[in-house]
Design an enzyme around this catalytic site. Structure first.
Site, PDB file in Angstrom:
ATOM      1  N   HIS A  73       0.749   6.455  -3.226  1.00 34.99           N
ATOM      2  CA  HIS A  73       0.324   6.865  -1.861  1.00 34.99           C
ATOM      3  C   HIS A  73       1.512   6.279  -0.821  1.00 34.99           C
ATOM      4  CE1 HIS A  73      -0.931   2.507  -1.299  1.00 34.99           C
ATOM      5  NE2 HIS A  73      -1.545   2.599  -2.493  1.00 34.99           N
ATOM      6  N   ASP A  75       0.602   5.224   2.220  1.00 33.44           N
ATOM      7  CA  ASP A  75      -0.008   4.504   3.265  1.00 33.44           C
ATOM      8  C   ASP A  75      -0.076   3.237   2.870  1.00 33.44           C
ATOM      9  OD1 ASP A  75      -1.977   5.113   1.550  1.00 33.44           O
ATOM     10  OD2 ASP A  75      -3.655   4.716   2.891  1.00 33.44           O
ATOM     11  N   ASP A  99       2.313  -2.667  -2.774  1.00 35.04           N
ATOM     12  CA  ASP A  99       1.329  -2.059  -2.548  1.00 35.04           C
ATOM     13  C   ASP A  99       1.656  -0.862  -1.657  1.00 35.04           C
ATOM     14  OD1 ASP A  99      -1.115  -0.515  -3.339  1.00 35.04           O
ATOM     15  OD2 ASP A  99      -2.413  -2.046  -2.083  1.00 35.04           O
ATOM     16  N   GLU A 129      -4.860   6.545   1.031  1.00 34.02           N
ATOM     17  CA  GLU A 129      -5.567   5.839  -0.320  1.00 34.02           C
ATOM     18  C   GLU A 129      -6.244   4.324   0.206  1.00 34.02           C
ATOM     19  OE1 GLU A 129      -5.827   3.193  -3.630  1.00 34.02           O
ATOM     20  OE2 GLU A 129      -4.795   2.804  -1.833  1.00 34.02           O
ATOM     21  N   GLU A 130      -5.850   3.968   0.962  1.00 33.42           N
ATOM     22  CA  GLU A 130      -6.161   2.347   1.506  1.00 33.42           C
ATOM     23  C   GLU A 130      -7.346   2.712   2.262  1.00 33.42           C
ATOM     24  OE1 GLU A 130      -5.168   0.066   0.288  1.00 33.42           O
ATOM     25  OE2 GLU A 130      -3.028   0.110  -0.174  1.00 33.42           O
ATOM     26  N   GLU A 158       0.595   2.168  -9.135  1.00 35.78           N
ATOM     27  CA  GLU A 158       0.015   1.277  -8.421  1.00 35.78           C
ATOM     28  C   GLU A 158       0.935  -0.368  -8.859  1.00 35.78           C
ATOM     29  OE1 GLU A 158      -2.133   0.821  -6.137  1.00 35.78           O
ATOM     30  OE2 GLU A 158      -3.088   2.678  -6.044  1.00 35.78           O
ATOM     31  N   HIS A 332      -1.726  -6.728   0.176  1.00 34.93           N
ATOM     32  CA  HIS A 332      -2.537  -6.746   1.109  1.00 34.93           C
ATOM     33  C   HIS A 332      -2.323  -8.066   1.937  1.00 34.93           C
ATOM     34  CE1 HIS A 332      -5.614  -3.235  -0.251  1.00 34.93           C
ATOM     35  NE2 HIS A 332      -4.295  -2.900  -0.386  1.00 34.93           N
TER      36      HIS A 332
END
Length: 357
Positions: A73, A75, A99, A129-130, A158, A332
């Site tokens: 992903h 984003d 990530d 995705e997030e 991932e 994150h």
């Protein structure tokens, strides 16, 4: 803007990771990075490239017996004083380094530099995705162009810290509500305190014994937790309602119906409304391409503790695994980073797996 994904950058997964990190792409703002990726892929003669929204798909058409997917992903979560990237020794810091722009770099590097892979390969660079499922690029593609997803095996890039994390847990959220009766707090005995009534819900969750299960040699540990609580009317009122949001992470041998039944069993006697659920995915280790991938990695897989888009492929009957250089424990975080050595090792592993004999 001038595309920073130059041929020199594309040739080096580390430089490519940093270039991708330095294109800001917080969820719903993926257009700039998707434009850069699309421009690169449309210039590659051995690929057929399509775009849907801010999801870019490119694929080889070599007539191989099997097709595999590499997906990542584009984003990230919101920036937190960690943009643009920075280097400190063997570490690259920045939003999305772990990530999962280091994983995206794998796919983009291979798409450009490997014209004759041993399998036909579909590369996905997808949006959303997030955040909520309705924005997820793979979900949108599944609705609009399901044929793009067809494959025999998939790898989601991932963060896994360079090991294979097989399958994924399912997830379920529910609101548990306790009711009472309002009264003046100076005469509380005339009412029933709904927040006090939540104590039994919290007790059951605090003493919940997490189930552990091993599937195809991969261990999964379940969890059931209160993640949010709300209630109260005013500073002088006994409240008549309290809502506890519960998140249940369940092993992939339970389907959502069985997971809901268990959740209701644990919280029997309380009003409960399921607000969101997503099935897990079995390890998917039996596919021939998966076995060859595991051999290239050279280490035993473990179960994925969390939900990822491998579940979307599993729902289509496509076995899928998670593999990427980032540390999932750093995802994150403000100090999110990735090890340069992990990027290089993982890129070598994927090349070893996909390169023709």
């Amino acid at each position: 803007m001038e595309n920073p994904l130059t041929p020199e950058v594309l040739a080096d997964p580390v430089a490519l990771t940093r270039a991708l990190v330095d294109i800001e792409s917080v969820s719903l703002n993926e257009k700039a990075i998707a434009d850069c990726v699309e421009q690169v892929l449309r210039a590659v003669p051995h690929l057929t490239t399509h775009r849907y929204g801010n999801t870019v798909m490119a694929r080889t058409e070599l007539g191989r017996a099997q097709r595999v997917v590499l997906a990542g992903h584009l984003d990230t979560v919101p920036l937190n004083g960690n943009f643009p990237s920075s280097m400190r020794g063997d570490l690259m810091y920045g939003c999305g380094t772990s990530d999962m722009k280091s994983g995206v770099a794998y796919a983009l590097h291979l798409a450009v530099t490997l014209p004759d892979p041993r399998y036909d390969v579909t590369y996905f660079f997808y949006e959303g995705e997030e955040i909520e499922q309705k924005y997820n690029g793979l979900n949108l593609v599944a609705e609009a162009h399901p044929e793009w997803l067809q494959a025999d095996f998939a790898v989601l890039l991932e963060p896994t810290y360079g090991i294979v994390e097989a399958g994924c847990q399912g997830t379920m959220r529910a609101i548990v509500t306790t009711h009472g009766e309002r009264a003046h707090s100076a005469r509380s005995w005339h009412g029933v305190n709904a927040i006090h009534g939540a104590g039994e819900v919290l007790r059951r969750l605090a003493t919940y014994e997490a189930r552990r299960v091993t599937i195809d040699g991969c261990a999964y540990r379940e969890g059931m937790n209160a993640v949010r609580i709300s209630g109260g009317v005013a500073g002088n009122v006994v409240p008549d309602r309290c809502d506890i949001e519960v998140n249940y992470r369940f092993a992939p041998d339970r389907d959502p119906a069985a997971a809901e039944a268990h959740l209701r069993e644990v919280l029997d006697g309380f009003e409960l409304v399921v607000t969101d659920m997503a099935a897990g995915a079995a390890p998917g280790l039996d596919a021939p391409a998966a076995q060859e991938f595991l051999a290239a990695v050279g280490a035993a897989p473990i179960g994925k503790l969390g939900w990822t888009d491998v579940a979307r492929f599993a729902a289509l009957g496509i076995p899928a695994l998670n593999f990427g250089p980032g540390d999932p424990n750093l995802a994150h975080h403000k100090d999110e980073h990735v090890e340069i050595s992990k990027i290089r090792d993982g890129a070598a592993t994927l090349h070893r797996w996909l390169a023709p004999a």
